[in-house]
Scaffold this motif. Structure first.
Motif, PDB file in Angstrom:
ATOM      1  N   UNK A 130       0.833  -1.198   0.000  1.00 29.74           N
ATOM      2  CA  UNK A 130       0.000   0.000   0.000  1.00 29.74           C
ATOM      3  C   UNK A 130       0.869   1.251   0.000  1.00 29.74           C
ATOM      4  N   UNK A 131       0.361   2.379  -0.517  1.00 29.11           N
ATOM      5  CA  UNK A 131       1.089   3.643  -0.399  1.00 29.11           C
ATOM      6  C   UNK A 131       1.333   3.952   1.080  1.00 29.11           C
ATOM      7  N   UNK A 132       2.462   4.591   1.412  1.00 33.84           N
ATOM      8  CA  UNK A 132       2.847   4.783   2.817  1.00 33.84           C
ATOM      9  C   UNK A 132       1.785   5.398   3.726  1.00 33.84           C
ATOM     10  N   UNK A 133       1.163   6.501   3.317  1.00 31.62           N
ATOM     11  CA  UNK A 133       0.177   7.159   4.181  1.00 31.62           C
ATOM     12  C   UNK A 133      -1.038   6.263   4.397  1.00 31.62           C
ATOM     13  N   UNK A 134      -1.451   5.560   3.340  1.00 32.79           N
ATOM     14  CA  UNK A 134      -2.595   4.652   3.445  1.00 32.79           C
ATOM     15  C   UNK A 134      -2.247   3.449   4.308  1.00 32.79           C
ATOM     16  N   UNK A 135      -1.021   2.965   4.188  1.00 29.50           N
ATOM     17  CA  UNK A 135      -0.565   1.845   4.999  1.00 29.50           C
ATOM     18  C   UNK A 135      -0.618   2.193   6.477  1.00 29.50           C
ATOM     19  N   UNK A 136      -0.114   3.369   6.825  1.00 30.76           N
ATOM     20  CA  UNK A 136      -0.126   3.802   8.227  1.00 30.76           C
ATOM     21  C   UNK A 136      -1.545   3.861   8.770  1.00 30.76           C
ATOM     22  N   UNK A 137      -2.464   4.406   7.973  1.00 35.15           N
ATOM     23  CA  UNK A 137      -3.851   4.544   8.431  1.00 35.15           C
ATOM     24  C   UNK A 137      -4.522   3.181   8.570  1.00 35.15           C
ATOM     25  N   UNK A 138      -4.341   2.305   7.591  1.00 40.12           N
ATOM     26  CA  UNK A 138      -5.013   1.006   7.659  1.00 40.12           C
ATOM     27  C   UNK A 138      -4.471   0.150   8.801  1.00 40.12           C
ATOM     28  N   UNK A 139      -3.172   0.229   9.064  1.00 43.08           N
ATOM     29  CA  UNK A 139      -2.620  -0.505  10.199  1.00 43.08           C
ATOM     30  C   UNK A 139      -3.178   0.031  11.516  1.00 43.08           C
ATOM     31  N   UNK A 140      -3.305   1.355  11.607  1.00 39.15           N
ATOM     32  CA  UNK A 140      -3.889   1.959  12.809  1.00 39.15           C
ATOM     33  C   UNK A 140      -5.329   1.481  12.998  1.00 39.15           C
ATOM     34  N   UNK A 141      -6.078   1.418  11.898  1.00 36.22           N
ATOM     35  CA  UNK A 141      -7.474   0.982  11.976  1.00 36.22           C
ATOM     36  C   UNK A 141      -7.572  -0.491  12.389  1.00 36.22           C
ATOM     37  N   UNK A 142      -6.679  -1.323  11.864  1.00 34.71           N
ATOM     38  CA  UNK A 142      -6.668  -2.741  12.230  1.00 34.71           C
ATOM     39  C   UNK A 142      -6.346  -2.927  13.704  1.00 34.71           C
ATOM     40  N   UNK A 143      -5.346  -2.191  14.199  1.00 34.17           N
ATOM     41  CA  UNK A 143      -4.969  -2.287  15.606  1.00 34.17           C
ATOM     42  C   UNK A 143      -6.113  -1.844  16.510  1.00 34.17           C
ATOM     43  N   UNK A 144      -6.732  -0.752  16.147  1.00 37.57           N
ATOM     44  CA  UNK A 144      -7.844  -0.220  16.935  1.00 37.57           C
ATOM     45  C   UNK A 144      -9.001  -1.215  16.980  1.00 37.57           C
TER      46      UNK A 144
END
Length: 202
Positions: free
Chosen positions: A39-53
């Motif tokens: 994934x693009x870096x900014x999208x990767x960071x957001x999706x990982x945050x959403x998965x963790x949450x």
């Protein structure tokens, strides 16, 4: 009183929140961060945050009145997403590429109200300018072990601070959690940042 749950093992994120008057309950998500490669870096960071949450919010041991905050940081250099280095050699290579240059540090934030399931999420991005460090400095820094445990192989609030010549954006975002963004996400969910203070600002 609302309980903030931090879905992250990062001591820097915990220290940042505590210094801002918030003492969260820490529950580590255990999410496999490699599942979203590509994934693009900014999208990767957001999706990982959403998965963790989401992973932590679904747990039975999370208080019913809780707000769960998931965060994940990724350094973007030349369009590539750089998380934690694989090993010391990888960290050395990273620094040899980063020195004297600038990169974007993206931190995804996902905040969920457990009781209602409502979610607010966004990514904060900060430009980081790196010093033109020498090979000896790189080797000495990597030998401390610090860059092996953090996204982008650097800190701005630890030993790596001397190797960062400047930032454009939120300092706390580089540490791992953007306090202004968390405040905005809370407001989006009808919550108040100041109500999370335990005994006033630290």
């Amino acid at each position: 009183m609302t309980t903030l749950v931090l879905a992250s093992a990062s001591p820097a994120r915990l220290a940042t929140l505590r210094s801002a008057g918030v003492d969260p309950l820490v529950i580590v998500s255990g999410v496999d961060e490699s599942q979203l490669d590509g994934l693009p870096p900014a999208e990767l960071a957001l999706q990982l945050a959403e998965l963790k949450c989401a992973a932590v919010a679904a747990r039975d041991d999370v208080p019913a009145d809780a707000l769960v905050l998931g965060c994940d940081s990724v350094l973007e250099l030349d369009g590539a997403a750089l998380g934690k280095p694989v090993d010391a050699a990888d960290a050395v290579r990273r620094w040899q590429t980063m020195r004297g240059r600038s990169a974007a540090l993206h931190t995804g934030h996902s905040l969920r109200v457990v009781a209602s399931g409502r979610v607010a999420a966004a990514t904060a991005s900060t430009t980081v300018h790196f010093a033109d460090v020498t090979d000896d400095e790189i080797l000495a820094y990597v030998a401390t072990g610090e860059p092996l445990h953090v996204a982008g192989a650097f800190t701005v609030d630890g030993l790596g601070g001397a190797f960062v010549t400047g930032i454009e954006g939120d300092f706390h975002n580089v540490v791992g959690v953007s306090l202004p963004l968390v405040r905005s996400l809370l407001a989006e969910l009808g919550q108040s940042w100041t109500e999370l203070w335990r005994s006033g600002p630290a």
